[in-house]
Design a protein around this motif. Structure first.
Motif, PDB file in Angstrom:
ATOM      1  N   SER A  36       0.801  -1.225   0.000  1.00 45.37           N
ATOM      2  CA  SER A  36       0.000   0.000   0.000  1.00 45.37           C
ATOM      3  C   SER A  36       0.829   1.269   0.000  1.00 45.37           C
ATOM      4  O   SER A  36       0.305   2.351  -0.260  1.00 45.37           O
ATOM      5  CB  SER A  36      -0.924   0.007   1.222  1.00 45.37           C
ATOM      6  OG  SER A  36      -0.159  -0.074   2.418  1.00 45.37           O
ATOM      7  N   PRO A  44      -8.571  -0.644  -0.877  1.00 41.20           N
ATOM      8  CA  PRO A  44      -8.959   0.125   0.314  1.00 41.20           C
ATOM      9  C   PRO A  44      -8.476  -0.505   1.622  1.00 41.20           C
ATOM     10  O   PRO A  44      -8.218   0.199   2.593  1.00 41.20           O
ATOM     11  CB  PRO A  44     -10.489   0.143   0.242  1.00 41.20           C
ATOM     12  CG  PRO A  44     -10.797  -0.025  -1.209  1.00 41.20           C
ATOM     13  CD  PRO A  44      -9.735  -0.949  -1.727  1.00 41.20           C
ATOM     14  N   SER A  45      -8.353  -1.837   1.652  1.00 41.32           N
ATOM     15  CA  SER A  45      -7.807  -2.526   2.826  1.00 41.32           C
ATOM     16  C   SER A  45      -6.306  -2.672   2.614  1.00 41.32           C
ATOM     17  O   SER A  45      -5.832  -3.652   2.039  1.00 41.32           O
ATOM     18  CB  SER A  45      -8.468  -3.894   3.002  1.00 41.32           C
ATOM     19  OG  SER A  45      -9.859  -3.761   3.192  1.00 41.32           O
ATOM     20  N   ASP A  46      -5.555  -1.683   3.068  1.00 39.89           N
ATOM     21  CA  ASP A  46      -4.146  -1.603   2.714  1.00 39.89           C
ATOM     22  C   ASP A  46      -3.276  -2.539   3.546  1.00 39.89           C
ATOM     23  O   ASP A  46      -3.506  -2.747   4.732  1.00 39.89           O
ATOM     24  CB  ASP A  46      -3.649  -0.162   2.844  1.00 39.89           C
ATOM     25  CG  ASP A  46      -3.908   0.426   4.225  1.00 39.89           C
ATOM     26  OD1 ASP A  46      -5.064   0.378   4.670  1.00 39.89           O
ATOM     27  OD2 ASP A  46      -2.953   0.927   4.838  1.00 39.89           O
ATOM     28  N   LEU A 119      -3.279   8.500   1.378  1.00 38.12           N
ATOM     29  CA  LEU A 119      -4.099   7.411   0.844  1.00 38.12           C
ATOM     30  C   LEU A 119      -5.553   7.855   0.880  1.00 38.12           C
ATOM     31  O   LEU A 119      -6.135   8.024   1.952  1.00 38.12           O
ATOM     32  CB  LEU A 119      -3.909   6.131   1.654  1.00 38.12           C
ATOM     33  CG  LEU A 119      -4.618   4.890   1.104  1.00 38.12           C
ATOM     34  CD1 LEU A 119      -4.091   4.538  -0.287  1.00 38.12           C
ATOM     35  CD2 LEU A 119      -4.459   3.708   2.046  1.00 38.12           C
ATOM     36  N   ARG A 122     -10.517   5.510   0.982  1.00 40.80           N
ATOM     37  CA  ARG A 122     -10.625   4.279   1.767  1.00 40.80           C
ATOM     38  C   ARG A 122     -12.068   3.777   1.814  1.00 40.80           C
ATOM     39  O   ARG A 122     -12.313   2.593   2.044  1.00 40.80           O
ATOM     40  CB  ARG A 122     -10.126   4.511   3.195  1.00 40.80           C
ATOM     41  CG  ARG A 122      -8.613   4.655   3.315  1.00 40.80           C
ATOM     42  CD  ARG A 122      -8.228   4.883   4.758  1.00 40.80           C
ATOM     43  NE  ARG A 122      -6.792   4.999   4.957  1.00 40.80           N
ATOM     44  CZ  ARG A 122      -5.982   3.979   5.190  1.00 40.80           C
ATOM     45  NH1 ARG A 122      -6.473   2.752   5.251  1.00 40.80           N
ATOM     46  NH2 ARG A 122      -4.691   4.164   5.371  1.00 40.80           N
ATOM     47  N   HIS A 123     -13.010   4.669   1.593  1.00 42.41           N
ATOM     48  CA  HIS A 123     -14.429   4.315   1.650  1.00 42.41           C
ATOM     49  C   HIS A 123     -14.957   3.845   0.302  1.00 42.41           C
ATOM     50  O   HIS A 123     -16.122   3.468   0.184  1.00 42.41           O
ATOM     51  CB  HIS A 123     -15.243   5.536   2.093  1.00 42.41           C
ATOM     52  CG  HIS A 123     -15.119   6.707   1.158  1.00 42.41           C
ATOM     53  ND1 HIS A 123     -13.967   7.458   1.085  1.00 42.41           N
ATOM     54  CD2 HIS A 123     -15.970   7.236   0.244  1.00 42.41           C
ATOM     55  CE1 HIS A 123     -14.123   8.409   0.180  1.00 42.41           C
ATOM     56  NE2 HIS A 123     -15.332   8.292  -0.344  1.00 42.41           N
ATOM     57  N   SER A 127      -8.873   2.861  -4.012  1.00 38.69           N
ATOM     58  CA  SER A 127      -8.171   3.865  -3.229  1.00 38.69           C
ATOM     59  C   SER A 127      -6.997   4.374  -4.060  1.00 38.69           C
ATOM     60  O   SER A 127      -6.585   3.733  -5.029  1.00 38.69           O
ATOM     61  CB  SER A 127      -7.666   3.263  -1.919  1.00 38.69           C
ATOM     62  OG  SER A 127      -8.741   2.916  -1.079  1.00 38.69           O
ATOM     63  N   ARG A 129      -3.021   6.315  -3.666  1.00 35.80           N
ATOM     64  CA  ARG A 129      -1.959   7.005  -2.926  1.00 35.80           C
ATOM     65  C   ARG A 129      -1.418   8.098  -3.828  1.00 35.80           C
ATOM     66  O   ARG A 129      -0.983   7.837  -4.951  1.00 35.80           O
ATOM     67  CB  ARG A 129      -0.842   6.067  -2.485  1.00 35.80           C
ATOM     68  CG  ARG A 129       0.212   6.813  -1.632  1.00 35.80           C
ATOM     69  CD  ARG A 129       1.180   5.888  -0.944  1.00 35.80           C
ATOM     70  NE  ARG A 129       0.543   5.042   0.046  1.00 35.80           N
ATOM     71  CZ  ARG A 129       0.175   5.435   1.270  1.00 35.80           C
ATOM     72  NH1 ARG A 129       0.364   6.692   1.654  1.00 35.80           N
ATOM     73  NH2 ARG A 129      -0.392   4.585   2.095  1.00 35.80           N
ATOM     74  N   THR A 143     -15.168  11.472   3.508  1.00 34.97           N
ATOM     75  CA  THR A 143     -15.733  10.142   3.257  1.00 34.97           C
ATOM     76  C   THR A 143     -16.990  10.193   2.389  1.00 34.97           C
ATOM     77  O   THR A 143     -17.660   9.176   2.212  1.00 34.97           O
ATOM     78  CB  THR A 143     -16.076   9.448   4.589  1.00 34.97           C
ATOM     79  OG1 THR A 143     -17.011  10.258   5.313  1.00 34.97           O
ATOM     80  CG2 THR A 143     -14.829   9.228   5.422  1.00 34.97           C
TER      81      THR A 143
END
Length: 207
Positions: A36, A44-46, A119, A122-123, A127, A129, A143
């Motif tokens: 990530s 999104p789940s880094d 980053l 995330r929502h 995602s 960076r 968000t």
């Protein structure tokens, strides 16, 4: 399978072990395992490269290229120790003489500290960076907005140099890039330093 039927070698970029196993089952020739901290589009789940790379390398039998956080021979040596056969450098190659993007973006990478990436999304998915700018700062804790909506004017950023026209993709390793160099020098220095690091480790720890 259409790519392989055409005679191409297929390496698939994966951000998780699940994605890696799925790609291997689909018949890819190899994997690019990207943590990530790398720049650009992310899960999104880094998961960091330090965790993801050895995990995937221990579960698959195809060649693995490490991505996300690699910039020089020292990090290349670390990637080899963690199970990779090679590294992929993204942000480092953006900040090279031959890179076609605007000098403002290259200089922003050189000027960045190790905390000057964000980053986003995330929502949502994907995602991203990106380098820290006024635009990305405004989105960091938002968000309700999909950051992809802020990529519409990317050509004004890429080629016009307007750093707030869109989001400038970049990895956390920007904080370790201190100059804009020719690609040949980046590759040569990386290779030479990697070999030196491995030799020094061997002479220090292998008795």
């Amino acid at each position: 399978s259409q790519l392989k039927d055409a005679g191409l070698t297929v390496f698939h970029v994966v951000p998780t072990l699940r994605a890696a196993l799925k790609a291997v089952d689909a018949g890819v020739d190899g994997l690019v395992v990207e943590g990530s901290e790398g720049g650009g589009f992310k899960n999104p789940s880094d998961v960091s490269t330090m965790v993801l790379l050895p995990l995937v390398a221990s579960k698959v039998e195809v060649p693995v290229i490490a991505a996300g956080g690699f910039v020089d021979g020292r990090t290349m040596a670390a990637a080899l120790a963690l199970g990779a056969e090679a590294i992929q450098m993204g942000t480092r190659m953006v900040a090279t003489v031959e890179s076609p993007i605007h000098e403002n973006w290259k200089q922003a990478i050189v000027d960045a500290s190790e905390t000057d990436t964000v980053l986003l999304n995330r929502h949502a998915a994907p995602s991203l960076r990106v380098l820290r700018t006024d635009r990305s700062n405004a989105l960091e804790f938002d968000t309700s907005t999909n950051a992809m909506e802020h990529m519409a004017r990317h050509s004004e950023l890429y080629f016009g140099g307007d750093m707030d026209a869109a989001l400038a993709l970049g990895g956390a390793v920007a904080g370790r890039i201190e100059s804009i160099e020719p690609v040949a020098d980046v590759i040569k220095n990386c290779s030479n330093e990697c070999l030196e690091v491995l030799r020094n480790l061997g002479s220090t720890y292998v008795k």
